[in-house]
Design an enzyme around this catalytic site. Structure first.
Site, PDB file in Angstrom:
ATOM      1  N   HIS A 295     -10.376   1.778  -0.693  1.00 48.99           N
ATOM      2  CA  HIS A 295     -10.453   1.490   0.611  1.00 48.99           C
ATOM      3  C   HIS A 295     -11.128   0.322   0.764  1.00 48.99           C
ATOM      4  O   HIS A 295     -12.065  -0.029   1.432  1.00 48.99           O
ATOM      5  CB  HIS A 295     -11.379   2.792   1.493  1.00 48.99           C
ATOM      6  CG  HIS A 295     -10.524   3.110   2.769  1.00 48.99           C
ATOM      7  ND1 HIS A 295     -10.996   3.315   4.018  1.00 48.99           N
ATOM      8  CD2 HIS A 295      -9.134   3.350   2.739  1.00 48.99           C
ATOM      9  CE1 HIS A 295     -10.376   3.812   4.852  1.00 48.99           C
ATOM     10  NE2 HIS A 295      -9.144   3.882   4.085  1.00 48.99           N
TER      11      HIS A 295
ATOM     12  N   HIS B 236       0.878  -1.165   0.143  1.00 46.46           N
ATOM     13  CA  HIS B 236      -0.121  -0.026  -0.023  1.00 46.46           C
ATOM     14  C   HIS B 236       0.802   1.368   0.005  1.00 46.46           C
ATOM     15  O   HIS B 236       0.516   2.351  -0.685  1.00 46.46           O
ATOM     16  CB  HIS B 236      -0.935   0.018   1.170  1.00 46.46           C
ATOM     17  CG  HIS B 236      -1.868   1.110   1.061  1.00 46.46           C
ATOM     18  ND1 HIS B 236      -3.333   0.871   0.494  1.00 46.46           N
ATOM     19  CD2 HIS B 236      -1.959   2.299   1.522  1.00 46.46           C
ATOM     20  CE1 HIS B 236      -3.871   1.956   0.675  1.00 46.46           C
ATOM     21  NE2 HIS B 236      -3.347   2.960   1.365  1.00 46.46           N
TER      22      HIS B 236
END
Lengths: 74, 225, 738
Positions: C89, C43
């Site tokens: 998300h 990420h």
């Protein structure tokens, strides 16, 4: 001390949240639920319980549409 | 009728969203927009006040429940008592109801969802400073955007409102289950008006409609200059 | 726990641990290991994707800021610029959908805010498993409520987005949030920390235990264990965020900011080290100075906490007092927690004691994972499709109604009416058209924005699908009359450690890059979300493109809705490539995902779209729609439904098409095609304007029926009943929630 306040909609008020919960429960397999009312729980740590009632009337509940009850719990 | 020289205050609470839109609409009307910060107990010489929409204090506890105790509300209440024109829009209506400047309360929409759409409404009375520029029975298309727009009052209050011609706007298509399709009301003095629809969002031809100005401009005629 | 167990549980491989030893010249302590754990996660570190991302074109005449900052920025005109980015998300939304979606919105808003821009538009691109399954219906409902709950409260209008349902996304929802902000071109704030001795100020909410190791969590596949990671999911406070927006914009207005960065994945650690790395400096943070929400946090927890609604600012020492005063005015926490140094390290202190220190260049430089690109075996099998096998429908009416009522094609009104799409009084074209259009006050300028993804297409043909995704966005902007300028992208894929996953990633990027070059839309920002898979499989490879375009005159735009009776309707662009391969018709009516859709003809896409934009810009056309999902018949119906005016297909046209080609013509999908409607008196002018592209007259608007010869004859009323369905309709009525 710890104080617990419960605020709930007055009986004569339409309670769409309660209605939504009541109709959703059977769909999830839970039967026999006749009525549901959804309210609010407020927990506070206070020095003295003397003003809690005034707090309820002025801020925590809206007397037009809600009623409240409170108790010392610890 | 131009608005030059008319000062229209717009309150700004933490979490208000539509203050900038209201200030912009006031500008478009040719009046002078005045920002009224919540912590200052000062209306800065406003001739009229708009309490705009948004999520003051995050709508925490109940919409408007905390904003009604802000410092700016004391002079506002005084202003209202002395007949000053006050318009509450959406969250502003909720604040005024919590402050008991208007009767009743705004409950959760019966559909249990936030609703943002254009709805047809009817002007029920022109005997308020905010609708004096309209015609009785006039139909407008105004945007609504709210979670708690369902107007409620006890039966006696409803009778009073209807009987005294104090329903200001009524939905022709009810988006939230409001009793009697009530979209806006006024106080006994008729100077404080609360409405759920957003006139400031339709005050510019660039956005397709200026119908909101029919309401907002009304106040220019009667405002003390 | 053994050493190996410790670093493995933090998401670091043996190779990576050895590399850390090599770089530091010593063993890292636990805090330092945590720093590497979060910064070297996929990420934050882009270990698998960095070499591939280099293939995207990043520059262009209007590009003010390309990748490398919190958001990309493009020039609009008259000194105005747009900052925009899309972010995912996905994993948090799978576990706690309301808060996962809400905090996703919060995070992307802060990215835009970090550029010094006022956020003015939100869009969301969502994917879930089929609605018939309770779990998927629940995720969908809660994600939409979360987006609305947060976006509405912060006062940024949600003006567009898309949603798609497919089995591949079951239990692995995709939630991508895009934000656009407005700023003066010469007024940008950047994130690089500069000025040794300058102070680091934390603004916003207090810090708690939220999301600790959330960055690591985002980089893992989802398992049953993931449910128990619920405490890793952050809870958002849109009220605090609204105050943060106003405060930061005020700080910027008063020129109090040297630099600004939002706190997201890996909290203070990633923000501080990125700020330092960009500026070639070091940053020292004293964990004790960070205002806490709860007691007993260890220094390492303080610096990796992902508590929401916080920003990091670098300010000059004599400005700090004013900054803290403003924070107080806006009801926010403000504290000096560190300073800029010249030692090039991220140094964490606990009061006077140094508890960890790592050179920022190491933190920012996660080792690249070299992966094999292997064409997966499933592709040949899934592309096999004999079009002749597909039976012609007995009842075209039924087919049209079935497609229009399918959750992937029906009206999205039940979604977007939950979003405040008008706050800000700048929305010119609201949700429901091909793209959102916003105006810029005090100018005649406007901008348009869309988010688009084509998961099924990318699954069937990764390279073609990647290009087609960019082309779709290009068409969507063009047919509202906007000139496409640049894109942000969110790459949602399965595990890159599996060869087919990496192949899909590589090929999609290849296809996208080629389209970006051909169409002149460079990539200025983006996000990568890998490991979107569970025990039962990976999601469709789903790159999501967020494209922004400019309208020089916002008064000239088009929407799909028919506006007048008697308008002539024309299809622009050749229909010869229309195909049922990989089409909605094939999936909805026959339950098949198969075939290879036509590869995008990028030259044609540009030529036709640019022409359509031109006729809109000139004021000739106000009604336009691109032909995409479902083909021409569906597009024609959508125009009739949104306009409330009927349509009749030209008999002569139908005769020319012939019965055997009707199915392909009406429901086949193709790129580079648009429908346009003009009143009779503009027909000649339109024909002149279209002189060097293929076009066909398809019919006329009017009445209250939708007719395609003897094939389709249905009332608008019936069409509407099929199309305007409530996607949240549950057995028993309304939703349950708070």
């Amino acid at each position: 001390m710890k104080v617990r306040v419960l605020v709930r909609p007055k009986a004569e008020i339409l309670d769409p949240q309660g209605e939504a919960v009541r109709s959703a429960l059977p769909a999830l397999g839970f039967g026999g639920v006749k009525t549901v009312h959804v309210g609010r729980l407020i927990e506070m740590e206070v020095e003295s319980a003397g003003e809690v009632d005034a707090m309820c009337r002025r801020l925590l509940a809206n007397p037009t549409i809600e009623e409240y009850e409170w108790e010392v719990v610890g | 009728m131009g608005g030059r020289g008319v000062r229209i205050g717009v309150t700004l609470f933490p979490g208000s969203n539509c203050d900038r839109d209201a200030l912009y609409a006031v500008e478009r009307m040719g009046a002078e927009p005045v920002e009224l910060w919540h912590a200052d107990a000062d209306l800065k010489g406003s001739d009229a006040v708009i309490v705009p929409g948004g999520f003051s204090y995050g709508d925490y506890l109940r919409p408007g429940a905390i904003a009604r105790f802000a410092n700016v509300m004391a002079p506002l209440e005084e202003f209202a008592r002395s007949g000053g024109p006050v318009l509450g829009v959406c969250n502003g209506f909720q604040v005024l109801a919590e402050a008991h400047l208007l009767p009743g309360a705004l409950l959760r929409n019966t559909g249990m969802r936030f609703v943002c759409k254009r709805v047809r409404v009817r002007v029920e009375t022109t005997r308020t400073p905010w609708t004096s520029g309209c015609e009785t029975g006039e139909e407008l298309v105004l945007p609504v955007a709210h979670n708690e727009g369902n107007y409620f009052a006890d039966p006696a209050t409803f009778e009073q409102l209807e009987g005294e011609d104090r329903v200001v706007l009524r939905y022709l298509e009810n988006p939230n289950g409001s009793a009697n399709d009530i979209a806006g009301v006024c106080n006994e003095g008729r100077n404080v008006v609360g409405i759920m629809p957003h006139p400031e969002r339709v005050s510019d031809p660039a956005l397709g409609s200026e119908e909101g100005l029919r309401i907002l401009r009304s106040v220019l005629a009667g405002a003390k200059v | 726990m053994s050493l190996q167990e410790t670093y493995t549980s933090l998401g670091l491989s043996d190779f990576e641990y050895d590399r850390i030893l090599e770089l530091l010249g010593r063993a890292p302590n636990h805090l330092e290991l945590s720093l590497f754990s979060v910064m070297w996660s996929e990420h934050c570190g882009y270990k698998n994707s960095r070499p591939l991302l280099k293939r995207f074109p990043n520059s262009g005449a209007r590009v003010v800021q390309g990748p490398g900052e919190n958001a990309g920025v493009v020039e609009v005109g008259e000194g105005w610029a747009l900052a925009f980015k899309v972010e995912s998300h996905n994993h948090p939304s799978a576990v706690e959908p309301y808060e996962g979606a809400a905090t996703g919105v919060g995070g992307i808003v802060r990215d835009i805010l970090a550029m010094g821009a006022r956020p003015v538009a939100l869009l969301d691109s969502l994917r879930f498993g089929p609605l018939g399954e309770e779990k998927n219906a629940y995720l969908f409902r809660e994600v939409v409520r979360g987006i609305g709950g947060y976006g509405n409260a912060v006062g940024v209008p949600t003006v567009g987005g898309e949603v798609e349902f497919a089995p591949a996304y079951s239990s692995n929802p995709l939630v991508n949030a895009m934000c656009v902000g407005l700023i003066r071109t010469d007024d940008l704030v950047r994130s690089r920390a500069t000025g040794v001795g300058n102070l680091v100020v934390l603004l916003g909410s207090k810090t708690g235990r939220d999301g600790i190791h959330g960055a690591t969590f985002a980089s893992d596949e989802l398992t049953d264990e993931s449910e128990s990671k619920r405490s890793n999911v952050q809870v958002g406070d849109p009220f605090a965020e609204k105050m943060l927006i106003e405060c930061c914009l005020r700080l910027h207005e008063e020129d109090l900011l040297v630099s600004l960065q939002d706190l997201g994945a890996a909290g203070i650690t990633s923000s501080a080290s990125e700020m330092a790395a960009k500026g070639g400096v070091g940053i020292e943070i004293d964990a004790q100075k960070v205002p806490l929400r709860e007691s007993g946090l260890e220094p390492y927890e303080v610096v990796i906490s992902e508590s929401q609604e916080r920003m990091l600012a670098v300010v000059e020492p004599d400005q700090a007092e004013r900054v803290l005063k403003l924070a107080e005015r806006y009801g926010l926490v403000g504290a000096v927690i560190g300073q800029v140094t010249d030692h090039g390290e991220l140094r964490v202190k606990d009061g006077g004691e140094i508890v960890g220190s790592v050179p920022v260049e190491h933190l920012a430089d996660a080792p690249i994972c070299d992966r094999e690109v292997l064409r997966p075996s499933y592709l040949d099998a899934v592309q096999r499709l004999d079009l002749a096998e597909i039976p012609r429908p007995d009842d075209y009416n039924e087919v049209l109604l079935e497609i229009l009522s399918h959750p992937n094609l029906c009206s999205r009104r039940s979604i977007f009416e939950q979003y405040d799409h008008e706050v800000g009084a700048d929305t010119v074209v609201a949700p429901g058209a091909d793209a959102a259009v916003m105006r810029i006050k005090s100018t005649n300028l406007g901008f348009a924005v869309t988010t688009d993804g084509r998961g099924r297409h990318c699954y069937l043909d990764p390279r073609g699908g990647g290009g087609a995704t960019v082309a779709e966005a290009y068409r969507n902007l063009s047919c509202v009359g906007a000139e496409p300028v640049a894109i942000t992208n969110c790459l949602n894929f399965g595990s890159p450690e599996k060869p087919e996953g990496y192949y899909q990633l590589s090929e999609c990027i290849e296809g996208m890059a080629a389209a970006c070059e051909a169409l002149g839309t460079p990539v200025v920002s983006g996000n990568v979300s890998l490991y979107n898979e569970t025990e039962s499989g990976a999601v469709y490879p789903t790159p999501v493109v967020g494209m922004v375009g400019v309208l020089k005159d916002v008064g000239h735009y088009a929407t799909p809705a028919y506006k007048r009776e008697g308008d002539m309707v024309v299809v622009i662009g050749s229909g010869s490539r229309a195909s049922l391969a990989g089409s909605d018709y094939l999936e909805v009516v026959h339950g098949r995902v198969a075939g290879r859709p036509p590869t995008p003809d990028l030259a044609a896409e540009k030529k036709v779209a640019d022409l359509v934009r031109e006729v809109i810009r000139s004021g000739l056309v106000d009604t336009a729609h691109d032909v995409s999902s479902g083909g021409v018949a569906v597009a024609l119906a959508e125009m009739a439904l949104t306009g409330g005016i009927g349509f009749e297909y030209s008999e002569t046209e139908l005769e020319m098409i012939g019965a055997e080609h009707a199915l392909q013509t009406l429901f086949g999908e193709r790129g580079a095609s648009f429908l346009v409607a003009v009143p009779q008196e503009r027909w000649d002018d339109l024909q002149n304007a279209l002189s060097n592209v293929p076009y066909d007259e398809v019919g006329r608007t009017g009445g209250d029926r939708f007719r395609i010869g003897s094939l389709v004859g249905v009332s608008l009323q019936d069409l509407r009943e099929a199309y305007e369905r409530d996607l949240f309709g549950l057995p028993g009525g309304a939703e349950v929630t708070h």
